[in-house]
Write an enzyme that holds these catalytic residues in place. Sequence first.
Site, PDB file in Angstrom:
ATOM      1  N   CYS A 147       0.862  -1.182   0.000  1.00  0.00           N
ATOM      2  CA  CYS A 147       0.000   0.000   0.000  1.00  0.00           C
ATOM      3  C   CYS A 147       0.902   1.236   0.000  1.00  0.00           C
ATOM      4  CB  CYS A 147      -0.945  -0.028   1.193  1.00  0.00           C
ATOM      5  SG  CYS A 147      -0.113  -0.011   2.796  1.00  0.00           S
ATOM      6  N   MET A 148       0.441   2.335   0.574  1.00  0.00           N
ATOM      7  CA  MET A 148       1.220   3.574   0.557  1.00  0.00           C
ATOM      8  C   MET A 148       2.515   3.466   1.355  1.00  0.00           C
ATOM      9  SD  MET A 148      -0.105   6.008  -1.266  1.00  0.00           S
ATOM     10  CE  MET A 148       0.589   7.500  -0.547  1.00  0.00           C
TER      11      MET A 148
END
Length: 503
Positions: A32-33
């Site tokens: 993810c981020m």
Amino acid sequence: MSPESTDKNRATAAAILPLVGGPDNVTSIAHCMTRLRISLRDRSLVQDEALRALPAVLGVVEDDTYQIVLGPGAVARVTPEFEALVEEGRSAAPPAAAHPVTADELAAQGAALKEAQKARNATPFKLMLRRIANIFVPLIPALIGCGIIAGLNGMLMNLGWLPGVVPALAAIASGFMSLIAVFVGHNTAKEFGGTPILGGAVAAIIVFPGVAKITAFGTELRPGQGGVLGALAAALLAVYVEKRCRRLVPEALDVLVTPTLTVLISGLVTLFGLMFLAGEASAAIGTFADRLLSTGGAFAGLVLGGLFLPLVMLGLHQALIPIHTTLIEQSGHTVLLPILAMAGAGQVGAAIAVHCRLPRNGSLRATIRSALPAGFLGVGEPLIYGVSLPLGRPFVTACVGGAAGGAFVGLFNQLGIAFGSTAIGPSGWALFPLLDGTSNLGVTVAIYAGGLLTGYLVGFTATYFFGFTRQMLTDLNTDPAPAAPDPAGPADPADPAKTPAMT
């Protein structure tokens, strides 16, 4: 990417892989981020403390997947290297050679651990929130990029600089937002098991200019009415219709009939029902957020800032992503994010206080020093899971700091100086380029900076004076690592001070 950077990312991946049990212990890889997310066959093969001790690792989190926090930017570069090493490792050695246990024993142990973890964390509500988050998280890079360009364009417009460039920047910044419903529809169908392009096709109806000629519930529709909520609902309906058609339509006609019926039925329901209903819901969210801060002000900010860290810990903060996106779509910014970002400020202040109160605990102080830069930039997981949450009381005092910072920002909203973030994802200092509001940029920046400073100071003060009992100070204010013959060697990664049982 430079060769030096590639080598560094590959070295990080190579250091992580053996500590998670080797290539044959990894069943899936994603990111993810900020986090490398991997699924494991055998959780017991993971060396948690050794992973935390790696310089590039900011923390680890165990949820439905095993998550290694590497930070924004770094995770996107390390993940491909990690995937390549896993593939190389699988092709270089037979699977049986990776583990001393038999395949049946490994499968049984891994299945038992996986089921136990799912039973603890995979409640239906949290799984639904996770799936909704999976729809919006891939959109965050575009939201950030377009948000920063929008902020730069607004500054140029206010200063009267480069008038020939301003329209071009406006087009670049607004293009994605004008079609965000299509991307939401595509991702929704993909997440819930439908054909992604059909979800995007149905959601595209919402932004088509021709809908202005259609009347529903006695009112003319507006292009974009319902926004991302309408797109989400339309794509979910499309998935349902598509799955029903796949079961009922003969295989010979499926390729023609199923897409047609999916788009037709879902499109009609979207035009004559969902767009109006989702538009009303979106308007209600915007009105509620504005009234919450304009009337609740400091108290609303106190509650939001104080409760956000527990929401993050429980995974419930994912429910806010569609709300943020709806607010950005409506007014160009989300007024909630700067207030929620104050939780990170309280966390930073609390961590600094822990650093000051435990001068003899070299291992914990080293963890704090390595995690603070990421904390200032809004990446809070290393400090939450590596410092405050294991200690217990400092987590509560960090929440107090977040509440104070949120109250500060909320007060100015009540006084009429409303502002927000043009994108979601960044926090802390990284939010400065994304700030936008009703006042000039200098005032907005000053208020947000004042909120951060309030969060730092209150989080520090509350933790310094109330974050420890006498027994905690006695137990923790020592260096648990015994004297080692090699002074250059690091402290034992299995340092009990990293995870004291004080909660």
